[in-house]
Write an enzyme that holds these catalytic residues in place. Structure first.
Site, PDB file in Angstrom:
ATOM      1  N   HIS A 116       9.140  -3.370   3.454  1.00 34.66           N
ATOM      2  CA  HIS A 116       8.798  -3.617   2.039  1.00 34.66           C
ATOM      3  C   HIS A 116      10.058  -3.949   1.227  1.00 34.66           C
ATOM      4  CE1 HIS A 116       5.512  -0.613   3.167  1.00 34.66           C
ATOM      5  NE2 HIS A 116       4.830  -1.704   2.848  1.00 34.66           N
ATOM      6  N   MET A 168       0.838  -1.203   0.000  1.00 32.13           N
ATOM      7  CA  MET A 168       0.000   0.000   0.000  1.00 32.13           C
ATOM      8  C   MET A 168       0.878   1.260   0.000  1.00 32.13           C
ATOM      9  SD  MET A 168      -3.442  -0.931   2.065  1.00 32.13           S
ATOM     10  CE  MET A 168      -2.821  -0.668   3.706  1.00 32.13           C
ATOM     11  N   GLY A 169       2.142   1.103  -0.321  1.00 38.12           N
ATOM     12  CA  GLY A 169       3.021   2.271  -0.455  1.00 38.12           C
ATOM     13  C   GLY A 169       3.527   2.790   0.873  1.00 38.12           C
ATOM     14  N   ALA A 170       4.022   4.053   0.863  1.00 37.52           N
ATOM     15  CA  ALA A 170       4.767   4.605   2.003  1.00 37.52           C
ATOM     16  C   ALA A 170       5.842   3.574   2.375  1.00 37.52           C
ATOM     17  CB  ALA A 170       3.864   4.933   3.185  1.00 37.52           C
ATOM     18  N   GLY A 225       4.878 -10.226   4.108  1.00 38.93           N
ATOM     19  CA  GLY A 225       5.550 -10.102   5.398  1.00 38.93           C
ATOM     20  C   GLY A 225       4.802 -10.822   6.510  1.00 38.93           C
ATOM     21  N   LYS A 233       4.811  -9.928   9.442  1.00 39.01           N
ATOM     22  CA  LYS A 233       4.266  -8.920  10.368  1.00 39.01           C
ATOM     23  C   LYS A 233       2.744  -9.005  10.344  1.00 39.01           C
ATOM     24  CE  LYS A 233       3.428  -4.712   9.994  1.00 39.01           C
ATOM     25  NZ  LYS A 233       2.233  -3.880  10.195  1.00 39.01           N
ATOM     26  N   GLN A 287      -2.886 -12.174   7.639  1.00 39.00           N
ATOM     27  CA  GLN A 287      -3.035 -11.891   6.197  1.00 39.00           C
ATOM     28  C   GLN A 287      -2.340 -12.974   5.369  1.00 39.00           C
ATOM     29  OE1 GLN A 287      -2.853  -7.835   4.358  1.00 39.00           O
ATOM     30  NE2 GLN A 287      -0.723  -8.394   4.030  1.00 39.00           N
ATOM     31  N   ARG A 347       2.243   2.975   9.020  1.00 37.95           N
ATOM     32  CA  ARG A 347       1.477   3.743  10.012  1.00 37.95           C
ATOM     33  C   ARG A 347       2.365   4.343  11.103  1.00 37.95           C
ATOM     34  NH1 ARG A 347      -2.609  -0.434   8.804  1.00 37.95           N
ATOM     35  NH2 ARG A 347      -4.487   0.642   8.093  1.00 37.95           N
TER      36      ARG A 347
HETATM   37  P1  AMP Z   1       1.458  -2.858   3.478  1.00 33.33           P
HETATM   38  O1  AMP Z   1       2.014  -1.847   2.527  1.00 33.33           O
HETATM   39  O2  AMP Z   1       1.530  -2.445   4.917  1.00 33.33           O
HETATM   40  O3  AMP Z   1       0.106  -3.373   3.051  1.00 33.33           O
HETATM   41  O4  AMP Z   1       2.429  -4.094   3.397  1.00 33.33           O
HETATM   42  C1  AMP Z   1       2.789  -4.687   2.176  1.00 33.33           C
HETATM   43  C2  AMP Z   1       3.573  -5.939   2.461  1.00 33.33           C
HETATM   44  O5  AMP Z   1       4.734  -5.612   3.225  1.00 33.33           O
HETATM   45  C3  AMP Z   1       2.786  -6.965   3.285  1.00 33.33           C
HETATM   46  O6  AMP Z   1       3.083  -8.269   2.823  1.00 33.33           O
HETATM   47  C4  AMP Z   1       3.307  -6.726   4.676  1.00 33.33           C
HETATM   48  O7  AMP Z   1       3.203  -7.846   5.514  1.00 33.33           O
HETATM   49  C5  AMP Z   1       4.759  -6.406   4.376  1.00 33.33           C
HETATM   50  N1  AMP Z   1       5.350  -5.691   5.507  1.00 33.33           N
HETATM   51  C6  AMP Z   1       4.878  -4.558   6.103  1.00 33.33           C
HETATM   52  N2  AMP Z   1       5.648  -4.233   7.162  1.00 33.33           N
HETATM   53  C7  AMP Z   1       6.626  -5.187   7.236  1.00 33.33           C
HETATM   54  C8  AMP Z   1       7.728  -5.412   8.125  1.00 33.33           C
HETATM   55  N3  AMP Z   1       7.976  -4.599   9.148  1.00 33.33           N
HETATM   56  N4  AMP Z   1       8.504  -6.489   7.902  1.00 33.33           N
HETATM   57  C9  AMP Z   1       8.255  -7.328   6.860  1.00 33.33           C
HETATM   58  N5  AMP Z   1       7.238  -7.165   5.998  1.00 33.33           N
HETATM   59  C10 AMP Z   1       6.430  -6.109   6.175  1.00 33.33           C
END
Ligand code: AMP
Length: 283
Positions: A37, A30-32, A148, A150, A154, A188
């Site tokens: 990532h 979802m970016g940022a 991830g 984390k 999911q 976040r």
């Molecule tokens: P998001 O952009 O938060 O939806 O995350 C996109 C992907 O990055 C998902 O598969 C998350 O689980 C992974 N991700 C987010 N934060 C972390 C982290 N701290 N360590 C490893 N993977 C992450």
């Protein structure tokens, strides 16, 4: 690195990579973008070939009272990071491209796994996640998708979807990347105020207390949870939503940690909701 925002351009780029004989590796986000990532991108890069990254803040997975509007967005910065991370293609569609008004009716329901824990506190969240991922997995036609740990639930939800629907994609779960003080990296985290940022590492300290309690030998799930909750109780700026010891496959509560179990936690620091987890009871 190619940057596209339409489905037609995405399909053309992926078809070109296929024609050249590349296998396709995919990191949905979802970016940022942050180091978490980038670690997924590096894992994908190690396996070589063509790396596609999506950047899409998916409205379907946010509840009406959640942070869709305030979710951090920084496409320009993300493109610099994605290129440095070795992406060959970034797909960054508008909401209207993914969900043309009135045309997108289908939802993917993954059953019980999507209704417990995160699913109970965020009704409809996992249907939103599974639906957007099904659509993205179709579009990218990836051989491997990197996710991830984390977001442990999911990962489990998407593994269930891929199994149930016989999707020809392999899910590769990757380790959680943390800040030096233990806070799991998250887009976040940018929205934490200074007090919240100072307090938030208590979440991981609580999980470490759970690990330590589980390492003392066969122990009840309640004792493990109590050790973790005690740490969080000392940090009033972190408001616990749930902390449970669950089966890593079903996410149902376990009685004891004689088998590997997952300790999952969700908590608020100010307005920001954070999640984290560790596996305990492994030999
Ligand atoms: P998001 O952009 O938060 O939806 O995350 C996109 C992907 O990055 C998902 O598969 C998350 O689980 C992974 N991700 C987010 N934060 C972390 C982290 N701290 N360590 C490893 N993977 C992450």
């Amino acid at each position: 690195m190619q940057v596209v925002s339409t489905i037609a351009e995405l399909r053309t780029a992926v078809a070109g990579a296929r024609r050249r004989g590349s296998s396709i590796h995919f990191v949905p986000t979802m970016g940022a973008l942050h180091e978490g990532h980038l670690s997924l991108m590096r894992a994908a890069r190690d396996k070589g070939d063509f790396l596609a990254v999506s950047i899409f803040v998916n409205p379907l997975q946010f509840g009406p009272a959640e942070d869709f509007d305030t979710y951090p967005r920084d496409l320009r910065g993300d493109l610099v990071k994605a290129e440095a991370g070795g992406a060959d293609l970034v797909f960054a569609p508008a909401v209207s491209e993914m969900y043309p008004r009135g045309e997108m009716q289908t939802r993917i329901d993954v059953g019980r796994l999507g209704e417990v824990l995160e699913g109970a506190f965020r009704p409809g969240h996992f249907a939103g996640v599974a639906t957007v991922c099904a659509k993205l997995f179709n579009l990218v036609a990836a051989d491997r998708v990197y996710l991830g740990r984390k977001d442990a639930q999911q990962v489990a939800v998407l593994q269930q979807m891929v199994r149930d629907l016989e999707m020809a994609v392999e899910i590769v779960p990757c380790p959680t990347v943390r800040e030096p003080d233990g806070l799991a990296m998250s887009s976040r985290n940018q929205r934490l105020d200074p007090e919240g940022r100072r307090a938030a590492p208590a979440i991981y300290r609580a999980l470490q207390a759970a690990e330590a309690a589980a390492a003392t030998g066969p122990v009840s799930a309640e004792e493990v949870a109590r050790a973790a909750r005690r740490v969080l109780a000392e940090q009033p700026a972190v408001r616990l939503q749930y902390l449970e010891v669950v089966d890593p496959d079903t996410f149902e509560p376990v009685e004891s940690v004689s088998q590997p179990a997952l300790v999952v936690v969700a908590a608020h620091a100010g307005p920001v909701r954070l999640i984290d987890n560790v596996i305990v009871g492994t030999v």
